[in-house]
Design an enzyme around this catalytic site. Structure first.
Site, mmCIF file in Angstrom:
data_model
loop_
_atom_site.group_PDB
_atom_site.id
_atom_site.type_symbol
_atom_site.label_atom_id
_atom_site.label_comp_id
_atom_site.label_asym_id
_atom_site.label_seq_id
_atom_site.Cartn_x
_atom_site.Cartn_y
_atom_site.Cartn_z
ATOM 1 N N GLN A 51 -5.995 50.262 -15.274
ATOM 2 C CA GLN A 51 -7.453 50.205 -15.368
ATOM 3 C C GLN A 51 -8.103 51.353 -14.588
ATOM 4 O OE1 GLN A 51 -8.913 46.391 -14.031
ATOM 5 N NE2 GLN A 51 -11.057 46.882 -14.387
ATOM 6 N N ARG A 94 -17.243 51.711 -4.078
ATOM 7 C CA ARG A 94 -18.504 52.245 -3.543
ATOM 8 C C ARG A 94 -18.946 51.384 -2.372
ATOM 9 N NH1 ARG A 94 -18.790 51.546 -8.926
ATOM 10 N NH2 ARG A 94 -19.723 49.510 -8.525
ATOM 11 N N ASP A 124 -16.019 40.347 -23.185
ATOM 12 C CA ASP A 124 -15.873 39.821 -21.829
ATOM 13 C C ASP A 124 -17.040 40.315 -20.985
ATOM 14 O OD1 ASP A 124 -14.664 38.264 -19.915
ATOM 15 O OD2 ASP A 124 -13.367 39.866 -19.187
ATOM 16 N N THR A 182 -14.902 37.252 -14.081
ATOM 17 C CA THR A 182 -14.282 36.567 -12.951
ATOM 18 C C THR A 182 -15.347 35.879 -12.112
ATOM 19 O OG1 THR A 182 -12.693 38.355 -12.929
ATOM 20 C CG2 THR A 182 -12.684 36.894 -11.015
ATOM 21 N N ASP A 235 -8.129 36.320 -17.806
ATOM 22 C CA ASP A 235 -8.169 37.690 -18.335
ATOM 23 C C ASP A 235 -7.209 38.557 -17.509
ATOM 24 O OD1 ASP A 235 -8.965 40.055 -19.561
ATOM 25 O OD2 ASP A 235 -10.691 40.311 -18.241
ATOM 26 N N GLU A 263 -11.658 32.924 -15.099
ATOM 27 C CA GLU A 263 -12.846 32.960 -15.956
ATOM 28 C C GLU A 263 -12.945 31.682 -16.785
ATOM 29 O OE1 GLU A 263 -13.535 36.447 -18.242
ATOM 30 O OE2 GLU A 263 -12.543 37.796 -16.835
ATOM 31 N N HIS A 278 -17.778 38.575 -7.489
ATOM 32 C CA HIS A 278 -16.669 39.418 -7.946
ATOM 33 C C HIS A 278 -17.155 40.853 -8.154
ATOM 34 C CE1 HIS A 278 -13.157 40.808 -10.193
ATOM 35 N NE2 HIS A 278 -13.969 41.214 -11.142
ATOM 36 N N LYS A 291 -6.435 45.564 -20.235
ATOM 37 C CA LYS A 291 -6.892 44.185 -20.430
ATOM 38 C C LYS A 291 -6.655 43.695 -21.848
ATOM 39 C CE LYS A 291 -10.428 44.228 -16.824
ATOM 40 N NZ LYS A 291 -10.387 42.907 -16.210
ATOM 41 N N GLU A 293 -7.527 36.975 -13.713
ATOM 42 C CA GLU A 293 -8.969 36.841 -13.484
ATOM 43 C C GLU A 293 -9.387 35.423 -13.856
ATOM 44 O OE1 GLU A 293 -11.115 40.126 -15.350
ATOM 45 O OE2 GLU A 293 -10.834 41.303 -13.508
HETATM 46 CA CA CA Z 1 -12.557 39.985 -17.042
#
Ligand code: CA
Length: 426
Positions: free
Chosen positions: A237, A140, A124, A357, A230, A198, A131, A250, A196
């Site tokens: 996570q 951050r 992936d 994503t 996804d 995708e 995203h 995932k 997600e």
């Molecule tokens: Ca993904």
């Protein structure tokens, strides 16, 4: 390197399968996506078919024995795909074939669809720059995009065994989570379950171990594209991802649509590659190709809908959560394939590469709950009055895609759906 436009793309072409001539339909004669099916409730061996209108054309009627996956067809390569596409186009458009092949059609409503490929390996990527910026900003705020993003198509090796076909229930994962102020983690059902938005690239002919794929030849290795959700457990996570990246957050389910839309079918919808910001570095030479920059992107509308159990009870239509477009992918399909093979990593027919994503720049185009609700802080109100920060048990998530361009027949991808089921006891 790109498949060429030919008479199979002619927007005036009609099919003798009436339902294929509906301009709003996903599967006109110009699409011809491949899948694996059998008649519902039968013990037939699953076999290859082509979506045409609201029917499936059985490839066995042309003497093709695909077996239970499309890996063989994927391995055959572009000349074979192109001649099969020309044959299908003629067979399903010329009325003189209608009588002979009418029996080769199975109504989609009466068909069971399977995962179209035996997927050996799945990677992936993270090609959606919006995203990457949105997700990065939460961790951050001053430096959302890590400096490597502009240089290397970021990716990780995913789990092929948990890729499931549309309609397969998605069981909420259990896992370790740790609140920032808690002294120790706990184990239990994920409370921050997400989707997600995708696309998946299905690999055709592979490359030998140790043999990179030049970018000018990269698309010769891509059979087609599917919808791909996804599913992600954000709380698992957050605790597990450092330092080796996503793992169990995932690999509990990734939903793929049953129909593979070929690169031939997508040829009319090419566009320029993502335009990099002023001052952003140019791709390194192995990822740089003038033709790919000029027409290596694709205009593919990407949508995600949600329907809760209560909405189903109240017979409310699904609510659209996101509407994005694949043109927002920072790295092209060819760049991703070339990068995957650049170390000598071998790909095999049926391998799957996820786009990552694909969010767009505005509020309507955010491809995950994480982004839509700012990490759960701004929940969404559903038409039933319910609130959603993340996905609840009973929620159905429905993914759709369509390609629309003036002068061409619009084509669609069908659906990739999944209903969330409660976590088992752990
Ligand atoms: Ca993904």
């Amino acid at each position: 390197m790109q498949p060429k436009l030919d008479m199979t793309h002619d927007p005036k072409l009609k099919s003798w399968v009436d339902s294929a001539n509906d301009p709003q339909g996903d599967f006109p004669i110009q699409n011809l996506p491949f899948g694996i099916f059998r008649e519902k409730g039968s013990k037939q061996a699953p076999r290859g078919g082509v979506a045409i209108g609201d029917k499936i054309f059985d490839l066995a009627a042309l003497g093709m024995k695909t077996g239970p996956t499309l890996n063989g067809l994927a391995a055959a390569g572009r000349p074979a795909w192109s001649s099969l596409r020309a044959l299908l186009s003629e067979t399903l458009s010329n009325p003189k074939h209608a009588k002979k092949f009418a029996k080769a059609l199975v109504p989609m409503k009466k068909a069971e669809l399977f995962l179209p490929m035996a997927i050996g390996d799945y990677s992936d990527f993270y090609t959606g720059i919006y995203h990457a910026e949105n997700a990065g900003r939460m961790f951050r705020p001053d430096n959302p995009l890590l400096p490597n993003y502009h240089w290397v198509p970021i990716g990780y090796h995913g789990r092929a065994s948990s890729v499931v076909v549309s309609g397969t229930p998605v069981i909420r994962p259990n896992g370790q989570t740790k609140a920032p102020d808690a002294p120790a983690p706990v184990v239990g059902p994920s409370k921050r379950l997400d989707f997600e938005l995708e696309l998946g690239y299905v690999i055709g002919p592979g490359n030998k171990l140790g043999k990179p794929v030049p970018i000018a030849k990269a698309l010769d290795h891509v059979f087609g594209v599917t919808l791909f959700n996804d599913w992600s457990a954000r709380d698992l996570q957050a605790w597990e991802y450092q330092p080796l990246g996503p793992f169990l957050a995932k690999s509990f389910a990734s939903t793929m649509s049953p129909w593979i839309v070929t690169m031939e079918a997508l040829a009319p919808f090419r566009c320029a590659a993502f335009k990099r910001a002023e001052g952003a570095p140019a791709p390194l030479p192995y990822l740089a190709n003038a033709a790919d920059q000029r027409e290596g992107g694709y205009e593919i509308e990407m949508e995600m809908y949600l329907k809760s159990a209560k909405m189903r009870e109240q017979k409310l239509p699904a609510m659209r959560l996101a509407r994005s477009n694949f043109r927002h992918a920072y790295w092209t399909v060819a760049q991703v394939v070339t990068h995957q093979a650049s170390s000598g990593c071998n790909m095999q027919p049926g391998d799957l590469l996820g786009s990552g994503t694909i969010s767009g720049p505005d509020r309507e185009s955010l491809g995950s709950m994480l982004e839509l609700t700012l990490g759960g802080k701004t929940p969404i109100t559903l038409p039933s009055g319910e609130m959603r920060a993340f996905l609840e048990d009973g929620d159905e998530v429905i993914q759709r895609s369509r390609c629309v361009r003036e002068g061409y027949a619009s084509i669609g991808f069908g659906e990739a759906t999944g209903v969330i089921k409660p976590a088992p006891k752990i």
